[in-house]
Scaffold this motif. Structure first.
Motif, PDB file in Angstrom:
ATOM      1  N   UNK A  18      87.071 -42.493 -35.683  1.00  0.00           N
ATOM      2  CA  UNK A  18      87.259 -41.951 -34.336  1.00  0.00           C
ATOM      3  C   UNK A  18      88.542 -42.273 -33.760  1.00  0.00           C
ATOM      4  N   UNK A  21      91.693 -40.812 -35.527  1.00  0.00           N
ATOM      5  CA  UNK A  21      91.955 -39.558 -35.314  1.00  0.00           C
ATOM      6  C   UNK A  21      92.351 -39.357 -33.816  1.00  0.00           C
ATOM      7  N   UNK A  22      91.769 -40.244 -32.790  1.00  0.00           N
ATOM      8  CA  UNK A  22      92.038 -40.028 -31.480  1.00  0.00           C
ATOM      9  C   UNK A  22      93.568 -40.727 -31.448  1.00  0.00           C
ATOM     10  N   UNK A  25      95.969 -37.663 -32.764  1.00  0.00           N
ATOM     11  CA  UNK A  25      96.326 -36.587 -31.898  1.00  0.00           C
ATOM     12  C   UNK A  25      96.719 -37.189 -30.488  1.00  0.00           C
ATOM     13  N   UNK A  27      95.263 -38.658 -28.482  1.00  0.00           N
ATOM     14  CA  UNK A  27      94.101 -38.475 -27.325  1.00  0.00           C
ATOM     15  C   UNK A  27      93.600 -39.847 -26.820  1.00  0.00           C
ATOM     16  N   UNK A  53      97.692 -38.683 -43.114  1.00  0.00           N
ATOM     17  CA  UNK A  53      97.137 -37.734 -42.038  1.00  0.00           C
ATOM     18  C   UNK A  53      98.234 -37.039 -41.455  1.00  0.00           C
ATOM     19  N   UNK A  57      99.365 -33.052 -41.702  1.00  0.00           N
ATOM     20  CA  UNK A  57      99.549 -32.092 -40.393  1.00  0.00           C
ATOM     21  C   UNK A  57     100.782 -31.455 -40.444  1.00  0.00           C
TER      22      UNK A  57
END
Lengths: 223, 190
Positions: A18, A21-22, A25, A27, A53, A57
């Motif tokens: 997690x 991916x944060x 992106x 975030x 990844x 993208x």
């Protein structure tokens, strides 16, 4: 060096999926970002996965939707709104006429439901209520002609009764009038008799002249 | 000054039904894009787009405003997409796995532009991406589409799907992993 299969399916066991991916992106907050950056220095699997990844993208960005068709949506308005707008389009006199027409139609529908019919014959006007007539005849399926005959008979009977009443009143008026005329006549006769008597007293020769050859006294018994 | 979604909804509910067309114009492109990437067919995407806005209009009074209007709209669109996907069933997967493009081709620009080498290369990449994306399970595909193309935050996606943010992140991670594997496989087959 990993073979291809291992590279695709290399399990990321560090438990920071997690966070990855944060971070990918953008975030993650400042602290999370700093923490994951430190983790990347020590974790080869996450470094590889992050690069992979990013390539995915980049591939995903190749599919761009260049246009979007205009959505043609037929919105449904409330029935009252549509009716109000529709009515507002017409001038007042049209609305008035439409209202009167609607009232007439409603009346016809009501009469139709009640089983009524309107007859105009020989200048006469009649409204027949089928259900009422049926009720009068016991609802035994009488024909419309039979019902019409019944109604006409009833109307004729009523008319005869009214005429008789009128005739009786007329006779009474006539009798009353005759009595009054007779009284007036008698009064005129009496007045005339008095006038003759006065004239005789003034000139007896005229009386004797008329009395010759006629014993009846026309002046004395005027009828 | 541009009216907010909530203000337009208030106007619509007050009887100014034409105001709703502002919401349609504002959100038709994202909804169409989402539907197209979920379903892969322009015709289906158009239908879902229409269904979505009609359903939103009919149920506007039920929208309580505790979530964003766009989240509510995306949820309606995704439900419509899932409904169609269920109807299409196995045929969809078969079509993707066997590279059958009948009826599933992304609408390209005019033929003149297609003749350009750069354009062809980009279209080829787009076709690969589309196939790889369509092959993902719907629950992965929808989060990837919302994240990558609609540029929604994890929290916004969680609001649309009414699931925890951690679940969204987990699905994005798994979705990207599967995309990576499938794209590598496709490129190796070319």
């Amino acid at each position: 060096m990993m073979n291809e299969k291992n590279r695709f399916n290399a399990p990321n066991d560090c438990g920071r999926k997690e966070d990855l991916v944060a971070y990918l992106y953008d975030e993650a907050n400042v602290a999370e970002r700093a923490s994951f950056k430190r983790h990347l220095d020590d974790c080869e699997a996450c470094r590889q996965e992050l690069k992979a990844f990013e390539r995915v993208r980049d591939e995903l960005s190749a599919w761009q939707v260049g246009f979007a068709p205009r959505a043609e949506i037929a919105l449904q308005r409330g029935k009252f709104d549509v009716l109000r707008e529709l009515v507002g389009m017409f001038p007042r006199w049209v609305r008035g006429a439409a209202l009167a027409g609607a009232a007439a139609v409603m009346m016809l529908i009501a009469m139709s439901i009640a089983g009524a019919s309107v007859n105009v014959r020989n200048g006469d006007f009649a409204v027949n209520f089928g259900r009422a007539a049926n009720a009068e005849t016991g609802g035994g399926g009488a024909s419309s002609e039979a019902i019409e005959r019944l109604v006409q008979t009833a109307v004729a009977r009523e008319r005869e009764k009214i005429e008789q009443e009128h005739n009786a009143q007329l006779t009474s008026f006539k009798d009353q009038l005759s009595a009054e005329q007779q009284a007036q006549l008698e009064a005129v006769k009496a007045a005339l008799r008095r006038e003759i008597q006065r004239a005789n007293r003034q000139n007896p020769s005229i009386r004797s002249f008329f009395a010759q050859g006629d014993n009846d006294d026309p002046w004395g018994d005027v009828r | 000054m541009e009216l907010s979604d909530d203000q337009i909804i208030e106007l619509t509910l007050a009887g100014e039904t034409d105001a709703f067309s502002l919401l349609v114009r504002r959100w038709e492109r994202p909804i169409y894009g989402l539907s197209l990437r979920m379903l892969g067919r322009d015709e289906d995407a158009r239908d879902v787009c229409q269904e979505t806005f009609l359903a939103a209009f009919r149920n506007l009074r039920k929208f309580r405003g505790d979530a964003k209007f766009s989240s509510w709209l995306y949820r309606i669109a995704l439900n419509a997409c899932h409904s169609r996907l269920r109807k299409q069933g196995a045929a969809v997967e078969q079509s993707i796995d066997h590279g059958d493009e009948d009826g599933r081709r992304f609408e390209l620009a005019d033929a003149e532009a297609e003749a350009m080498p750069e354009r062809m290369q980009r279209d080829e990449r787009a076709t690969l991406v589309r196939k790889a994306l369509q092959a993902l399970p719907a629950e992965m595909r929808q989060v990837i589409v919302m994240k990558e193309y609609e540029e929604m935050t994890f929290a916004e996606i969680a609001e649309v799907l009414q699931i925890p943010v951690s679940t969204v992140k987990s699905r994005v991670y798994t979705g990207l992993q599967q995309m990576r594997a499938r794209l590598e496989k496709m490129r190796g087959a070319l």
